[in-house]
Structure formats: structure tokens, C-alpha cells
Design an enzyme around this catalytic site. Structure first.
Site, short mmCIF file in Angstrom:
data_model
loop_
_atom_site.label_atom_id
_atom_site.label_comp_id
_atom_site.label_asym_id
_atom_site.label_seq_id
_atom_site.Cartn_x
_atom_site.Cartn_y
_atom_site.Cartn_z
N PRO A 71 0.82 -1.10 0.06
CA PRO A 71 0.01 -0.17 0.08
C PRO A 71 0.82 1.14 0.02
O PRO A 71 1.89 1.27 0.85
CB PRO A 71 -0.78 -0.14 1.24
CG PRO A 71 -0.95 -1.50 1.34
CD PRO A 71 0.40 -2.25 1.06
N CYS A 72 0.41 2.27 -0.78
CA CYS A 72 1.19 3.27 -1.14
C CYS A 72 0.70 4.78 -0.45
O CYS A 72 1.33 5.77 -0.58
CB CYS A 72 1.46 3.58 -2.56
SG CYS A 72 -0.06 4.01 -3.24
N GLN A 73 -0.34 4.89 -0.10
CA GLN A 73 -0.95 5.88 0.48
C GLN A 73 -0.11 6.55 1.60
O GLN A 73 -0.16 8.10 1.58
CB GLN A 73 -2.32 5.53 1.18
CG GLN A 73 -3.36 5.16 0.40
CD GLN A 73 -3.49 3.44 0.35
OE1 GLN A 73 -2.47 2.91 0.58
NE2 GLN A 73 -4.84 2.97 0.15
#
Length: 357
Positions: A71-73
Site C-alpha cells: 500500500p502506497c497511501q
């Protein structure tokens, strides 16, 4: 050649690797809004729906490779840039946990360019060190998908590693000099799009092309602070995970500048401004029309498409020459078959890179 996939999302990486001759035998995705899309597009892949944190290593099969986009958030420039201090940023170490146990021949991990921000420098070096200490020769590079037959500007970082006993250091493929633009990807869709149903629910089978429907509603002050229109002969802006921030369709003129951080739609042309549809975003991401996205509300559709790795980019990172291996099918196997797998991987790597322009 079997691989396993973590944080699989809608399957952009998997689709590109599949096109290059790999087979995802096991995948993990925790977001329930994605499950139907992945399972219907990859019916022969086992999808584990648990959080990877709760998956025992013994439940994960052996394979030749490990791919995924943690996940890149928490690293995103559009987010709060919390990085490794956010639980989502820490999921990178779950990828490393699986890597260390399974010891595949290679791995590939993708993340946003925001990871390169100076505030994340120590965390980034820590992640690189973990990859190296896991027993891999690490290659790391920022790539723009537009250089790899993707009609959008999309900068992402890639970590690629080969196990040290193979004596291989991955060299990233050079990009193509010939580029693709919006007209190449979506021009044929310009006349048959539907606005979303009430409250941005899907039109379902009423769409003339699967997922060819766009989110309706107002535009935020932040959205109106910049021009959001690219012309037909330009690459798209980055396809993001939020439908509210989807780029505007190239049928409209570029937005008119009023003052710093304030633009408006060109007067008398307001009717031309609409968000790109989910299918148009998918085309720009290089998903084929056969890859259907399943959702009730368009918000989930935009999120799936925007979070994906463009399949074309994944393909050019994974491409190989099938003819050399005809009759020499590779399987994931167990560690007792390591010597055989190493022998074939060295032959495979000779044709792993794209050198065309």
C-alpha cells in the site's frame, strides 16, 4: 513459471507478468471491494482474502518469483506522507517477511515516487537494507510508465532483486522512443459514455462498453486550482485512485487561468468538461477491455484502476523469449530443486530485458 502475488489489487502486475509467460498461482488481497474483480479475471489463481499480517508462512506456496505493490497511501505526495510511521507503510515489511521465508529466485515490488521524498530517506534506506540482507542483489529505479507504451505520465519506484547465489544484477529495460497518447487509447470511446446512475452507482449492463461510465458531482477548490485537461495528442495525467480527482476528458479545452491556484472551465464550453470514465482510465492504464471491473459504486471502480500497476509496464519488466523455454516448463517447486531452478533462471535472464526503442 509460477509466481506469488501480494497486495494484488485488480491484478495489473499479475496481468503483465501473465502476458510475459508467468502464472500467478497464489495471490493475497484484503480489500473486499476488489475480490470479485480479481477472482473473475484470474479464475485459476487462489486468492487469499486475509490480511497478509494474519497469513502464516506455511499457508503460502513456494514459487519462482514474488511480486507486489505494498500500500502506497502513506508514502504518497497526495497523502499525509507518514511513510514508515503509518501502519500501511509498515506493510512493506510483510512483503520482506514472505520474501525471507520463501526465498524465490527473484522479486519485484512497486511503490509511489513520494517514497523518494527527503523525509523518507532513512526509511527508504532501511527497506533497501532489508532486501539486501534477505539475500538478494537489489536494483532500484524510478520509472515513468509513459516510456513503456503507457499513455500517461506515471512515475513509480521499483525494487527488483535476484537471489545472490544466482550472481545476477537486474538491469532495468530502456524505454521506447515512440510514445502513446490519449488519442491512441480512448478516442474510439468518446461518443458512447454514460454518466453514473443516482448517487454515483453503476449503470451495470446498460454500459455499452464495460465500465464506460463516469463519476458526476462537483469539483473541489483543490481540483480547480490546476488545469486538469490534457489534449488528444498528449499523455494523460496520472490516473489516481480517487474518482473525484480523475483527469478531465480531452474533448474539453484546457482550463482558463484566472489567478494563482484558481482556474475555471472555459465559458460557453462548460458542457464539454467531464471526468474520464472508469473504462477510459483502465485503457490509459493499459488494461484490455476484457478485464472487467466489478463494483456497485463508481468510487470503488476508480480506486481499483488507479491503484494498479499498468500491465504494459509490468510486461516490459517481465518479458522473456518463450521459444527458448519451449519444453522446459518451470514450476515453483521447493528448495530441494534450487539447483535446477537456478540453471534455468540464468538462461531465462538472458532474454529478460527489453532493448528495443
Amino acid at each position: 513459471m509460477n509466481i506469488i502475488s501480494l497486495f494484488s489489487g485488480a491484478g495489473g502486475l499479475d496481468l503483465g507478468f501473465e502476458k510475459a509467460g508467468f502464472k500467478t498461482i497464489w495471490a493475497n488481497e484484503y480489500d473486499k471491494e476488489i475480490w470479485e474483480t480479481f477472482e473473475k479475471n484470474f479464475p485459476n489463481t487462489t486468492l487469499d482474502r486475509r490480511s497478509i499480517v494474519n497469513v502464516p508462512l506455511g499457508d503460502i506456496p513456494e514459487a519462482m518469483g514474488l511480486i507486489g505493490g505494498p500500500p502506497c497511501q502513506s508514502w504518497s505526495e497526495a497523502g499525509k506522507l507518514k511513510g514508515i510511521n503509518d501502519h500501511r507503510g509498515q506493510l512493506f515489511f510483510e512483503f520482506i517477511r514472505v520474501l525471507r521465508d520463501k526465498q524465490p529466485l527473484f522479486f519485484l515490488a512497486e511503490n509511489v515516487s513520494g517514497m523518494l521524498a527527503s523525509r523518507h530517506s532513512k526509511a527508504l534506506e532501511n527497506i533497501k537494507t532489508h532486501f539486501i540482507e534477505s539475500g538478494y542483489n537489489l536494483s532500484f529505479q524510478l520509472l515513468n510508465a509513459h516510456d513503456y507504451n503507457v499513455p500517461q505520465d506515471r512515475k513509480r519506484v521499483f525494487f527488483v532483486g535476484f537471489r545472490k547465489d544466482l550472481n545476477i544484477t537486474f538491469q532495468f529495460p530502456k524505454g521506447f522512443s515512440k510514445k502513446r497518447f490519449l488519442k491512441d487509447a480512448i478516442y474510439d470511446l468518446k461518443d458512447n459514455v454514460l454518466p453514473a446512475a443516482d448517487k454515483n452507482y453503476t449503470n451495470g449492463d446498460d454500459c455499452k462498453v464495460d465500465n464506460h461510465e463516469y463519476m458526476t458531482g462537483g469539483f473541489s477548490t483543490i481540483f480547480m486550482s490546476r488545469n486538469r485537461v490534457r489534449s488528444w495528442d498528449e499523455p494523460s495525467f496520472t490516473i489516481q485512485a480517487g474518482g473525484r480527482h480523475a483527469p478531465l476528458h480531452p474533448q474539453a479545452p484546457k482550463m482558463k487561468f484566472l489567478e494563482q491556484n484558481k482556474r475555471i472551465f472555459v465559458p460557453q464550453s462548460e458542457h464539454l468538461y467531464r471526468r474520464l470514465s472508469i473504462r477510459e482510465c483502465a485503457r490509459i492504464q493499459t488494461f484490455p477491455d476484457s478485464h472487467k471491473f466489478y463494483y456497485k459504486n463508481l468510487t470503488a471502480g476508480y480506486k481499483m484502476v488507479g491503484n494498479a500497476v499498468p500491465p504494459n509496464l509490468a510486461y516490459y519488466l517481465a518479458k522473456k523469449d518463450h521459444r527458448r523455454y519451449k519444453g522446459n516448463e518451470l514450476h515453483g517447486g521447493t528448495k530441494t530443486t534450487k539447483d535446477i531452478r537456478c540453471h534455468y533462471l540464468k538462461r531465462f535472464y538472458e532474454s529478460f530485458l527489453i532493448r528495443t526503442h
